[in-house]
Design an enzyme around this catalytic site. Structure first.
Site, mmCIF file in Angstrom:
data_model
loop_
_atom_site.group_PDB
_atom_site.id
_atom_site.type_symbol
_atom_site.label_atom_id
_atom_site.label_comp_id
_atom_site.label_asym_id
_atom_site.label_seq_id
_atom_site.Cartn_x
_atom_site.Cartn_y
_atom_site.Cartn_z
ATOM 1 N N ARG A 1 0.105 -8.780 13.643
ATOM 2 C CA ARG A 1 -0.516 -7.748 12.800
ATOM 3 C C ARG A 1 -1.407 -8.388 11.740
ATOM 4 O O ARG A 1 -2.472 -7.860 11.402
ATOM 5 C CB ARG A 1 0.570 -6.881 12.135
ATOM 6 N N ARG B 1 12.278 -5.870 5.056
ATOM 7 C CA ARG B 1 12.290 -4.502 4.524
ATOM 8 C C ARG B 1 12.975 -3.513 5.469
ATOM 9 O O ARG B 1 12.964 -3.670 6.682
ATOM 10 C CB ARG B 1 10.872 -4.048 4.169
ATOM 11 N N ARG C 1 -9.318 0.880 9.468
ATOM 12 C CA ARG C 1 -8.824 -0.458 9.788
ATOM 13 C C ARG C 1 -9.856 -1.299 10.508
ATOM 14 O O ARG C 1 -9.581 -2.439 10.877
ATOM 15 C CB ARG C 1 -7.584 -0.341 10.649
ATOM 16 N N LYS D 1 0.833 -1.207 0.000
ATOM 17 C CA LYS D 1 0.000 0.000 0.000
ATOM 18 C C LYS D 1 0.872 1.263 0.000
ATOM 19 O O LYS D 1 0.636 2.177 -0.778
ATOM 20 C CB LYS D 1 -0.918 0.036 1.243
ATOM 21 N N ARG E 1 11.627 -0.883 10.972
ATOM 22 C CA ARG E 1 10.545 -0.612 11.917
ATOM 23 C C ARG E 1 10.583 -1.637 13.041
ATOM 24 O O ARG E 1 10.753 -2.827 12.784
ATOM 25 C CB ARG E 1 9.195 -0.696 11.187
HETATM 26 P P1 AMP Z 1 1.088 0.659 9.243
HETATM 27 O O1 AMP Z 1 2.234 1.570 8.979
HETATM 28 O O2 AMP Z 1 -0.148 1.019 8.482
HETATM 29 O O3 AMP Z 1 1.457 -0.793 9.130
HETATM 30 O O4 AMP Z 1 0.702 0.899 10.790
HETATM 31 C C1 AMP Z 1 1.604 0.614 11.832
HETATM 32 C C2 AMP Z 1 0.853 0.525 13.159
HETATM 33 O O5 AMP Z 1 0.238 1.779 13.447
HETATM 34 C C3 AMP Z 1 -0.284 -0.485 13.199
HETATM 35 O O6 AMP Z 1 0.152 -1.797 13.472
HETATM 36 C C4 AMP Z 1 -1.154 0.088 14.313
HETATM 37 O O7 AMP Z 1 -0.615 -0.180 15.602
HETATM 38 C C5 AMP Z 1 -1.030 1.586 14.066
HETATM 39 N N1 AMP Z 1 -2.070 2.073 13.129
HETATM 40 C C6 AMP Z 1 -1.886 2.567 11.884
HETATM 41 N N2 AMP Z 1 -3.054 2.919 11.322
HETATM 42 C C7 AMP Z 1 -4.010 2.621 12.235
HETATM 43 C C8 AMP Z 1 -5.432 2.724 12.249
HETATM 44 N N3 AMP Z 1 -6.129 3.197 11.199
HETATM 45 N N4 AMP Z 1 -6.086 2.319 13.368
HETATM 46 C C9 AMP Z 1 -5.430 1.868 14.445
HETATM 47 N N5 AMP Z 1 -4.088 1.716 14.491
HETATM 48 C C10 AMP Z 1 -3.384 2.093 13.395
#
Ligand code: AMP
Length: 216
Positions: free
Chosen positions: A172, A127, A88, A13, A161
């Site tokens: 996740r 990554r 989400r 994404k 990360r």
């Molecule tokens: P991502 O970079 O999208 O993989 O997000 C990393 C982490 O941020 C996720 O595993 C969640 O802990 C938090 N996070 C990101 N977006 C959301 C969301 N829309 N709702 C809740 N937690 C989020």
């Protein structure tokens, strides 16, 4: 044009959203990136979010909904935006619907990037990014041309990360399948869901997305 990219962590994404920013002038709105910036800045939101993110769970709906509401009020989203990592869960999707209605905006397409779980684990755990310019790399699929030096900016510092380790990635994915995957039906019922093959290589996924956008 306003889009949602829907798919599990590691589906691509972020990569595709960045491509679309460059090519179509759309603004990427990644709640994950915004939360990581809040963690790095040590803000109150960042302090609340850090432990939850490290466990691979979702931070509270209130926090992410207010982050997105603030962003949608800013002028740089006027040409269109790409939601990456938001919504989400169903509560977030409903909050987004209310927000859009109040601003007279709509989502033109929801693109589901379909990928299989085992490929995701390899994609995510390998990554890393350049600490200076953010260029993404991968241990197996995309190493810098000269080992240890960023192709784009020449920096020698790279970061991973903290939630990209295998145990957290599995958590996740479980959170995605339980809480986020129901949005496929949610948007399917609204009629603007398009599913693409996220297992294809990056240029091919990009081409599939362009096809969807040309028809939207
Ligand atoms: P991502 O970079 O999208 O993989 O997000 C990393 C982490 O941020 C996720 O595993 C969640 O802990 C938090 N996070 C990101 N977006 C959301 C969301 N829309 N709702 C809740 N937690 C989020």
């Amino acid at each position: 044009m306003n889009l949602i990219l829907l798919g599990p962590p590691g589906a691509g994404k972020g990569t595709q959203a960045k491509n679309l920013e460059e090519r179509r002038g759309l603004k990427q709105l990644s709640t994950g990136e915004m939360l990581r910036a809040a963690v790095a800045a040590g803000s109150e939101i960042g302090r609340k979010a850090k432990a939850i993110m490290d466990r691979g769970e979702l931070v509270s709906d209130d926090i992410v909904v207010s982050i997105i509401a603030d962003r949608l009020n800013q002028p740089d989203v006027a040409k269109g935006f790409i939601l990456d990592g938001f919504p989400r869960n169903t509560a977030q999707a409903e909050a987004l619907d209310r927000m859009l209605r109040s601003k007279n905006l709509k989502i033109d397409a929801v693109i589901e990037m379909k990928v299989n779980d085992e490929a995701l684990i390899e994609r995510i755990t390998g990554r890393y990014t350049c600490a200076k310019c953010g260029k993404g790399y991968h241990d197996r699929f995309e190493r810098p041309k000269q080992e240890g030096t960023c192709d784009v900016c020449g920096s020698h510092e790279f970061i991973r990360r903290p939630d990209d380790n295998e145990a957290t990635v599995r958590d996740r994915l479980e959170v995605y399948n339980r809480q986020t995957a129901p949005l496929i039906d949610y948007y399917g019922r609204k009629g603007n869901l398009r599913t693409i093959d996220g297992m294809a290589d990056i240029p091919d996924v990009r081409r599939q997305i362009e096809e969807v956008l040309d028809r939207a």
